[in-house]
Design a protein around this motif. Structure first.
Motif, PDB file in Angstrom:
ATOM      1  N   UNK A   7      57.315  11.409  27.479  1.00 47.27           N
ATOM      2  CA  UNK A   7      57.731  12.741  27.006  1.00 47.27           C
ATOM      3  C   UNK A   7      58.369  13.513  28.163  1.00 47.27           C
ATOM      4  N   UNK A   8      57.739  13.452  29.321  1.00 50.47           N
ATOM      5  CA  UNK A   8      58.243  14.190  30.486  1.00 50.47           C
ATOM      6  C   UNK A   8      59.595  13.637  30.931  1.00 50.47           C
ATOM      7  N   UNK A   9      59.718  12.315  30.964  1.00 48.93           N
ATOM      8  CA  UNK A   9      60.990  11.695  31.350  1.00 48.93           C
ATOM      9  C   UNK A   9      62.068  12.024  30.321  1.00 48.93           C
ATOM     10  N   UNK A  10      61.724  11.892  29.038  1.00 50.68           N
ATOM     11  CA  UNK A  10      62.714  12.131  27.974  1.00 50.68           C
ATOM     12  C   UNK A  10      63.202  13.576  27.997  1.00 50.68           C
ATOM     13  N   UNK A  11      62.310  14.502  28.352  1.00 53.65           N
ATOM     14  CA  UNK A  11      62.672  15.922  28.394  1.00 53.65           C
ATOM     15  C   UNK A  11      63.417  16.276  29.681  1.00 53.65           C
ATOM     16  N   UNK A  12      63.495  15.349  30.617  1.00 58.22           N
ATOM     17  CA  UNK A  12      64.198  15.606  31.877  1.00 58.22           C
ATOM     18  C   UNK A  12      63.307  16.258  32.925  1.00 58.22           C
ATOM     19  N   UNK A  13      62.009  16.378  32.638  1.00 54.48           N
ATOM     20  CA  UNK A  13      61.072  16.998  33.578  1.00 54.48           C
ATOM     21  C   UNK A  13      60.744  16.101  34.762  1.00 54.48           C
ATOM     22  N   UNK A  14      60.901  14.806  34.562  1.00 57.36           N
ATOM     23  CA  UNK A  14      60.728  13.831  35.650  1.00 57.36           C
ATOM     24  C   UNK A  14      62.057  13.099  35.775  1.00 57.36           C
ATOM     25  N   UNK A  15      62.587  12.996  37.014  1.00 54.68           N
ATOM     26  CA  UNK A  15      63.878  12.327  37.178  1.00 54.68           C
ATOM     27  C   UNK A  15      63.828  10.864  36.741  1.00 54.68           C
ATOM     28  N   UNK A  16      64.937  10.394  36.222  1.00 58.43           N
ATOM     29  CA  UNK A  16      65.022   8.993  35.810  1.00 58.43           C
ATOM     30  C   UNK A  16      66.469   8.544  35.961  1.00 58.43           C
ATOM     31  N   UNK A  17      66.669   7.250  35.957  1.00 54.87           N
ATOM     32  CA  UNK A  17      68.030   6.704  35.935  1.00 54.87           C
ATOM     33  C   UNK A  17      68.503   6.683  34.491  1.00 54.87           C
ATOM     34  N   UNK A  18      69.073   7.809  34.071  1.00 54.59           N
ATOM     35  CA  UNK A  18      69.509   7.952  32.687  1.00 54.59           C
ATOM     36  C   UNK A  18      70.909   7.370  32.524  1.00 54.59           C
ATOM     37  N   UNK A  19      71.053   6.494  31.526  1.00 56.05           N
ATOM     38  CA  UNK A  19      72.383   5.931  31.242  1.00 56.05           C
ATOM     39  C   UNK A  19      72.996   6.531  29.984  1.00 56.05           C
ATOM     40  N   UNK A  20      72.160   7.188  29.172  1.00 55.40           N
ATOM     41  CA  UNK A  20      72.659   7.785  27.916  1.00 55.40           C
ATOM     42  C   UNK A  20      71.680   8.860  27.482  1.00 55.40           C
ATOM     43  N   UNK A  21      72.245   9.946  26.923  1.00 56.03           N
ATOM     44  CA  UNK A  21      71.388  10.996  26.376  1.00 56.03           C
ATOM     45  C   UNK A  21      72.107  11.677  25.232  1.00 56.03           C
ATOM     46  N   UNK A  22      71.364  11.961  24.167  1.00 54.92           N
ATOM     47  CA  UNK A  22      71.874  12.839  23.113  1.00 54.92           C
ATOM     48  C   UNK A  22      70.730  13.763  22.704  1.00 54.92           C
ATOM     49  N   UNK A  23      70.851  14.419  21.567  1.00 53.38           N
ATOM     50  CA  UNK A  23      69.820  15.384  21.171  1.00 53.38           C
ATOM     51  C   UNK A  23      68.495  14.712  20.836  1.00 53.38           C
ATOM     52  N   UNK A  24      68.568  13.448  20.462  1.00 51.04           N
ATOM     53  CA  UNK A  24      67.371  12.769  19.937  1.00 51.04           C
ATOM     54  C   UNK A  24      66.760  11.788  20.932  1.00 51.04           C
ATOM     55  N   UNK A  25      67.618  11.151  21.736  1.00 50.14           N
ATOM     56  CA  UNK A  25      67.148  10.067  22.610  1.00 50.14           C
ATOM     57  C   UNK A  25      67.585  10.270  24.058  1.00 50.14           C
ATOM     58  N   UNK A  26      66.807   9.674  24.962  1.00 52.09           N
ATOM     59  CA  UNK A  26      67.258   9.443  26.333  1.00 52.09           C
ATOM     60  C   UNK A  26      67.080   7.950  26.586  1.00 52.09           C
TER      61      UNK A  26
END
Ligand code: 5GP
Ligand code: ZN
Length: 136
Positions: A7-26
């Motif tokens: 939840x924290x990673x998906x919300x951007x509260x914890x940094x991650x190597x994000x390759x894609x994001x939209x309103x529903x998914x990270x």
């Protein structure tokens, strides 16, 4: 979910190597990849597993898995892709927030995901088939 790492990673509260994001998914790179390019699709809304996840989101996750799999396959020149989604500790789920693994595979990479199949009798096949049909 206050104590859920995804939840924290998906919300951007914890940094991650994000390759894609939209309103529903990270979609992030797995911290301990089976192979380089191993991605995890995380819904931003908490659901422990497929049984808790809204049916429409299960469908959207599957469509997104195809998009990510296509990109990963090209990016790392994979020979194949596993799309895996574990539900429950018995099935190998270690983080109780629904996620889909997109795992690039290479000929002879020796990543172990498959086990040998069990031998069932005709009676056992018939019994389990009827038991599943009765639950649908
Ligand atoms: P599961 O076993 O629950 O299907 O998969 C959990 C996956 O999440 C594992 O492949 C593990 O390496 C990955 N993982 C666990 N914690 C983190 C984290 O904090 N960041 C990232 N990027 N991946 C994580
Ligand atoms: Zn969560």
């Amino acid at each position: 979910m206050d104590n859920c790492i995804f939840c924290k990673i998906a919300a951007g509260g914890i940094p991650s190597n994000t390759v894609y994001e939209d309103e529903i998914f990270r979609v992030i790179l797995d911290i301990a990849p089976a192979n380089p390019g191993h991605c995890l699709i995380l819904p931003k809304m908490h659901a422990a597993d497929i049984f808790e996840l809204d049916e429409a989101l299960v469908g959207k996750a599957a469509v997104l898995a195809k998009k990510i799999a296509s990109a990963v396959k090209k990016a790392v020149k994979a020979d194949g892709i596993n799309i895996i989604q574990n539900n429950g500790a018995a099935a190998g789920q270690s983080v109780s927030h629904y996620h889909v693994h997109v795992v690039p595979r290479f000929n002879g990479d020796r990543v172990q995901l498959n086990t040998e199949g069990k031998a069932l009798s005709d009676e056992e096949f018939a019994k389990i088939k009827e038991a599943i049909i009765a639950e649908l």
